[in-house]
Motif scaffolding. Structure first.
Motif, PDB file in Angstrom:
ATOM      1  N   ALA A 177      46.442  31.316  49.124  1.00  0.00           N
ATOM      2  CA  ALA A 177      45.079  31.731  49.452  1.00  0.00           C
ATOM      3  C   ALA A 177      44.976  31.933  50.956  1.00  0.00           C
ATOM      4  O   ALA A 177      45.814  31.459  51.731  1.00  0.00           O
ATOM      5  CB  ALA A 177      44.066  30.695  48.982  1.00  0.00           C
ATOM      6  N   THR A 178      43.921  32.628  51.344  1.00  0.00           N
ATOM      7  CA  THR A 178      43.619  32.900  52.739  1.00  0.00           C
ATOM      8  C   THR A 178      42.185  32.481  53.013  1.00  0.00           C
ATOM      9  O   THR A 178      41.286  32.822  52.241  1.00  0.00           O
ATOM     10  CB  THR A 178      43.791  34.409  53.042  1.00  0.00           C
ATOM     11  N   LEU A 179      41.982  31.736  54.084  1.00  0.00           N
ATOM     12  CA  LEU A 179      40.636  31.430  54.539  1.00  0.00           C
ATOM     13  C   LEU A 179      40.221  32.581  55.445  1.00  0.00           C
ATOM     14  O   LEU A 179      40.849  32.836  56.467  1.00  0.00           O
ATOM     15  CB  LEU A 179      40.590  30.100  55.293  1.00  0.00           C
ATOM     16  N   VAL A 180      39.170  33.300  55.052  1.00  0.00           N
ATOM     17  CA  VAL A 180      38.748  34.511  55.754  1.00  0.00           C
ATOM     18  C   VAL A 180      37.504  34.228  56.583  1.00  0.00           C
ATOM     19  O   VAL A 180      36.549  33.617  56.103  1.00  0.00           O
ATOM     20  CB  VAL A 180      38.460  35.652  54.758  1.00  0.00           C
ATOM     21  N   ILE A 181      37.544  34.701  57.827  1.00  0.00           N
ATOM     22  CA  ILE A 181      36.387  34.678  58.713  1.00  0.00           C
ATOM     23  C   ILE A 181      36.194  36.124  59.167  1.00  0.00           C
ATOM     24  O   ILE A 181      37.117  36.725  59.717  1.00  0.00           O
ATOM     25  CB  ILE A 181      36.609  33.777  59.944  1.00  0.00           C
ATOM     26  N   ASP A 211      48.901  30.278  40.068  1.00  0.00           N
ATOM     27  CA  ASP A 211      48.080  30.026  38.881  1.00  0.00           C
ATOM     28  C   ASP A 211      47.338  28.693  38.932  1.00  0.00           C
ATOM     29  O   ASP A 211      46.816  28.237  37.929  1.00  0.00           O
ATOM     30  CB  ASP A 211      48.936  30.112  37.619  1.00  0.00           C
ATOM     31  N   LYS A 212      47.282  28.058  40.115  1.00  0.00           N
ATOM     32  CA  LYS A 212      46.567  26.787  40.255  1.00  0.00           C
ATOM     33  C   LYS A 212      45.415  26.947  41.234  1.00  0.00           C
ATOM     34  O   LYS A 212      45.422  27.817  42.099  1.00  0.00           O
ATOM     35  CB  LYS A 212      47.515  25.691  40.729  1.00  0.00           C
ATOM     36  N   ALA A 213      44.442  26.055  41.102  1.00  0.00           N
ATOM     37  CA  ALA A 213      43.268  26.083  41.976  1.00  0.00           C
ATOM     38  C   ALA A 213      43.623  25.606  43.384  1.00  0.00           C
ATOM     39  O   ALA A 213      44.449  24.713  43.571  1.00  0.00           O
ATOM     40  CB  ALA A 213      42.166  25.209  41.393  1.00  0.00           C
ATOM     41  N   ILE A 214      42.984  26.220  44.367  1.00  0.00           N
ATOM     42  CA  ILE A 214      43.060  25.817  45.771  1.00  0.00           C
ATOM     43  C   ILE A 214      41.628  25.477  46.188  1.00  0.00           C
ATOM     44  O   ILE A 214      40.691  26.200  45.845  1.00  0.00           O
ATOM     45  CB  ILE A 214      43.649  26.932  46.647  1.00  0.00           C
ATOM     46  N   PHE A 215      41.458  24.402  46.939  1.00  0.00           N
ATOM     47  CA  PHE A 215      40.129  23.878  47.251  1.00  0.00           C
ATOM     48  C   PHE A 215      39.836  23.936  48.745  1.00  0.00           C
ATOM     49  O   PHE A 215      40.738  23.796  49.568  1.00  0.00           O
ATOM     50  CB  PHE A 215      40.015  22.429  46.769  1.00  0.00           C
ATOM     51  N   THR A 252      34.559  23.685  47.148  1.00  0.00           N
ATOM     52  CA  THR A 252      34.561  24.984  46.487  1.00  0.00           C
ATOM     53  C   THR A 252      36.007  25.370  46.254  1.00  0.00           C
ATOM     54  O   THR A 252      36.910  24.816  46.886  1.00  0.00           O
ATOM     55  CB  THR A 252      33.787  26.057  47.292  1.00  0.00           C
ATOM     56  N   LYS A 253      36.236  26.290  45.317  1.00  0.00           N
ATOM     57  CA  LYS A 253      37.622  26.590  44.946  1.00  0.00           C
ATOM     58  C   LYS A 253      37.822  28.055  44.598  1.00  0.00           C
ATOM     59  O   LYS A 253      36.871  28.800  44.362  1.00  0.00           O
ATOM     60  CB  LYS A 253      38.032  25.745  43.744  1.00  0.00           C
ATOM     61  N   VAL A 254      39.098  28.432  44.569  1.00  0.00           N
ATOM     62  CA  VAL A 254      39.558  29.681  43.967  1.00  0.00           C
ATOM     63  C   VAL A 254      40.609  29.295  42.935  1.00  0.00           C
ATOM     64  O   VAL A 254      41.296  28.286  43.084  1.00  0.00           O
ATOM     65  CB  VAL A 254      40.134  30.668  45.003  1.00  0.00           C
ATOM     66  N   ASP A 255      40.702  30.097  41.891  1.00  0.00           N
ATOM     67  CA  ASP A 255      41.696  29.864  40.836  1.00  0.00           C
ATOM     68  C   ASP A 255      41.933  31.196  40.128  1.00  0.00           C
ATOM     69  O   ASP A 255      41.354  32.213  40.532  1.00  0.00           O
ATOM     70  CB  ASP A 255      41.246  28.758  39.879  1.00  0.00           C
ATOM     71  N   PRO A 256      42.779  31.257  39.093  1.00  0.00           N
ATOM     72  CA  PRO A 256      43.049  32.541  38.442  1.00  0.00           C
ATOM     73  C   PRO A 256      41.802  33.251  37.893  1.00  0.00           C
ATOM     74  O   PRO A 256      41.796  34.476  37.764  1.00  0.00           O
ATOM     75  CB  PRO A 256      44.013  32.171  37.313  1.00  0.00           C
ATOM     76  N   GLN A 257      40.737  32.525  37.611  1.00  0.00           N
ATOM     77  CA  GLN A 257      39.510  33.144  37.118  1.00  0.00           C
ATOM     78  C   GLN A 257      38.542  33.528  38.243  1.00  0.00           C
ATOM     79  O   GLN A 257      37.568  34.242  38.010  1.00  0.00           O
ATOM     80  CB  GLN A 257      38.765  32.201  36.151  1.00  0.00           C
TER      81      GLN A 257
END
Length: 181
Positions: free
Chosen positions: A101-105, A164-168, A59-64
């Motif tokens: 990015a931050t991994l949230v728990i 501006d790049k995806a993090i996975f 799964t990922k996060v990106d600018p969108q």
């Protein structure tokens, strides 16, 4: 009603184990392989084949997409006895120093007084320590608040905080961590 059904299926599948044999301390494990084809169209682009630590998907996060797919479960659904400590382990891919990015728990109260009882963020820039463009293992031990009960909700997700790049995110495991008691 359809939206509720799809969300229920999604949350159930994210919590499903991808591995046939799991030891008794493992509460949840996923490599996102079991989600393909089950996600509603509005969330299917959060499941990615661009990068993966194992299998084909992550799964990922990106600018969108500010938030990744989210694992959600009540504490009572994780184990048949109260859990006092747990450990989250995951693999992340951060492409460069600008990607943040931050991994949230979090554990939240869903009852009469809604709100977070615990919010823990793993800052991926600090965790990867300059190891960009490769998969890096991150983990965090958590003490469950004493006032938490089996109706409180655990959530685990990736939150994009810059770049501006995806993090996975891939291969997430949640364990009952008796070793830190």
């Amino acid at each position: 009603m359809k939206r509720f059904f799809f969300c229920a299926v999604l949350f159930a599948l994210v919590g499903c184990s991808d591995k046939a044999v799991v030891d008794e301390s493992t509460l949840m494990t996923t490599s996102f392989e079991t989600l393909y084809g089950w996600l509603p169209a509005s969330q299917s682009d959060l499941l990615s084949r661009e990068q993966s630590h194992s299998g084909l998907y992550s799964t990922k996060v990106d600018p969108q997409h500010e938030y990744s797919l989210t694992y959600r479960s009540t504490l009572g659904d994780l184990h048949d006895t109260r859990i006092s400590k747990m450990k989250v382990n995951a693999w992340v891919f951060v492409p460069d120093a600008q990607a943040q990015a931050t991994l949230v728990i979090s554990i939240s109260n869903q009852g009469a007084k809604p709100g977070n009882m615990l919010w823990e963020g793993i800052n991926l820039q600090q965790e990867v320590k300059g190891e960009y463009g490769r998969w890096v293992n991150v983990s965090r031990e958590l003490t469950i608040p004493a006032e938490a009960d089996d109706t409180n909700r655990l959530s685990i997700y990736l939150w994009r905080t810059g770049g501006d790049k995806a993090i996975f995110l891939d291969d997430v495991t949640l364990r009952n961590d008796k070793s830190v008691e």
